[in-house]
Design an enzyme around this catalytic site. Sequence first.
Site, PDB file in Angstrom:
ATOM      1  N   THR A 105      58.512  27.640 -51.343  1.00  0.00           N
ATOM      2  CA  THR A 105      58.590  29.072 -51.071  1.00  0.00           C
ATOM      3  C   THR A 105      58.379  29.757 -52.411  1.00  0.00           C
ATOM      4  OG1 THR A 105      60.953  29.144 -51.543  1.00  0.00           O
ATOM      5  CG2 THR A 105      60.322  28.800 -49.239  1.00  0.00           C
ATOM      6  N   LYS A 154      62.673  32.084 -53.549  1.00  0.00           N
ATOM      7  CA  LYS A 154      64.004  31.564 -53.858  1.00  0.00           C
ATOM      8  C   LYS A 154      64.155  31.542 -55.389  1.00  0.00           C
ATOM      9  CE  LYS A 154      64.238  29.324 -49.385  1.00  0.00           C
ATOM     10  NZ  LYS A 154      64.329  28.068 -48.600  1.00  0.00           N
ATOM     11  N   TYR A 157      41.545  42.246 -43.561  1.00  0.00           N
ATOM     12  CA  TYR A 157      41.483  40.920 -42.952  1.00  0.00           C
ATOM     13  C   TYR A 157      40.689  39.998 -43.859  1.00  0.00           C
ATOM     14  CZ  TYR A 157      43.546  39.634 -38.540  1.00  0.00           C
ATOM     15  OH  TYR A 157      44.431  39.207 -37.600  1.00  0.00           O
ATOM     16  N   ARG A 160      58.509  37.145 -50.596  1.00  0.00           N
ATOM     17  CA  ARG A 160      58.706  36.150 -49.543  1.00  0.00           C
ATOM     18  C   ARG A 160      57.361  35.495 -49.241  1.00  0.00           C
ATOM     19  NH1 ARG A 160      63.560  36.979 -48.244  1.00  0.00           N
ATOM     20  NH2 ARG A 160      63.530  35.087 -47.022  1.00  0.00           N
TER      21      ARG A 160
HETATM   22  C1  LIG Z   1      63.962  27.761 -47.331  1.00  0.00           C
HETATM   23  C2  LIG Z   1      63.290  26.472 -47.076  1.00  0.00           C
HETATM   24  C3  LIG Z   1      62.164  26.399 -46.235  1.00  0.00           C
HETATM   25  C4  LIG Z   1      61.720  27.541 -45.372  1.00  0.00           C
HETATM   26  O1  LIG Z   1      61.291  28.662 -46.024  1.00  0.00           O
HETATM   27  P1  LIG Z   1      60.977  29.990 -45.190  1.00  0.00           P
HETATM   28  O2  LIG Z   1      60.249  30.846 -46.165  1.00  0.00           O
HETATM   29  O3  LIG Z   1      62.277  30.543 -44.750  1.00  0.00           O
HETATM   30  O4  LIG Z   1      60.116  29.610 -44.040  1.00  0.00           O
HETATM   31  C5  LIG Z   1      61.503  25.192 -46.131  1.00  0.00           C
HETATM   32  N1  LIG Z   1      61.940  24.107 -46.787  1.00  0.00           N
HETATM   33  C6  LIG Z   1      63.039  24.133 -47.581  1.00  0.00           C
HETATM   34  C7  LIG Z   1      63.470  22.880 -48.278  1.00  0.00           C
HETATM   35  C8  LIG Z   1      63.751  25.311 -47.742  1.00  0.00           C
HETATM   36  O5  LIG Z   1      64.848  25.323 -48.493  1.00  0.00           O
END
Ligand SMILES: *Cc1c(COP(=O)(O)O)cnc(C)c1O
Length: 493
Positions: free
Chosen positions: A285, A288, A79, A294
């Site tokens: 994020t 991506k 934590y 993640r």
């Molecule tokens: C994918 C995305 C998010 C959300 O991301 P998560 O990790 O799924 O919560 C937020 N803003 C944009 C522009 C995105 O493409």
Amino acid sequence: MASQHVETQTKPPASVDADAVSAAYQNALRVIGAVEPTVAGAIRSELADQRASLKLIASENYASPAVLLTMGTWLSDKYAEGTIGHRFYAGCQNIDTVEQAAADHAKALFSSPHAYVQPHSGIDANLVAFWAILTHRIEAPALADLGARNVDELSADDWETLRQRLGNQRALGMSLDAGGHLTHGFRPNISGKMFHQASYGTDRDTGLLDYADVRARAHEFRPLILIAGYSAYPRKINFAIMREIADEVGATLLVDMAHFAGLVAGKVFIGDFDPVPFAHVTTTTTHKSLRGPRGGVVLCQPEYAEAVDRGCPLVLGGPLGHVIAAKAVALAEARQPSFQRYARQITDNAVALADGLLSRGARLVTGGTDNHLVLLDVGTFGLTGRQAESALLDSGIVTNRNSIPRDPNGPWYTSGIRLGTPALTTRGFGPGDLDRVAELIVGVLSATSPAAAPSGGASKAKYVIADGVASKTHAAAEELLARHPLYPGLDLG
Ligand SMILES: *Cc1c(COP(=O)(O)O)cnc(C)c1O
């Protein structure tokens, strides 16, 4: 705020030792399988499925073994609420080390004065950003006016007044059907319930972001926050202009680069197209195009840093030490010259995909791309996005349906297919391969037609593919995948 300095020099990438990675996963799966064989089985199946699919989902990627292995560690067991060197729990020295490393890498990679690496996802990063802006712009001045040091010192009446003000601010973002994101003030997300929202769209003829329209709406609506960023817009954005507009109306510019952070990190988006120097707050994020675990990150100008760092426990649960460590590893990877080659290849591949589709008669929103994605209007094939998505999936091509501007089929069936190149580029696909992918996509969609609806007329969901096309495409996709194996040499035994 940092309690220590961590050496974050980047090293040349160690040659990937496939045998070591194989041994690590073989042993890990034996340990996991002894407790819960179902889970061990699903982990094996997921690798097989990922290897066997032609993945064009624009928001997905394949993280490196180093990133993935970092997450399977005891850094998960700690934590560590609070910030580096200022924790609400004892014994956080190793979490401090990895969080400092991740923050230092993020600051260096994006040339940002401050980085907060705790957000668990992109949605969480945006929530941290929204509250940092509300804290800095609304709460802090209100406390100063009232001579209070913190909210606990406010009288019940003053507290109620402040809550009313915090809950009645305006945000202006890109409309959903132009490619904006749910977290930019739309009703299904908390941002839509927190803010009065208005949106700007794209030009009816060109499909491009119309800066004059953004400016006019900003002047009329006077938002506290101007949001830029997208998940389905196939072009780059001029953030110098967006900042100019924000300044004209006294708005804070928030850029959500969740989709294209890899292109910023890889120096494809530079100058006016790099959001970080222009935005007051930038969110992203990490999983991506950035190709990490993640998670989310918030970058900001110094005046927002203190408020951003309040993310946990303001809106975030305890930091995920193992994921923050994996962010540090991924960000270190993104600082390598090889990542710049990767980012350039992503956009070269997207252009090849777009050209391949256009040359075969397809229609693309905005007529092309200058980022990692292409938005294909499947209306010209007489299909809905739902039908196109399913027919492609039957043929071994994984995509997702997406609205197009002023979509005649609405947000569920849609009229578009969103295609992204970050994942295939990680596998080593090149422009020639993407041209072949375009050929396969057009082949499937041309051979697909809507089925009759039970009520008469054409169904928006059901479809038929001409005999043999799906299986032939499947075989062609497998051939492409075999040429570019995912995690080459990784053998689960
Ligand atoms: C994918 C995305 C998010 C959300 O991301 P998560 O990790 O799924 O919560 C937020 N803003 C944009 C522009 C995105 O493409």
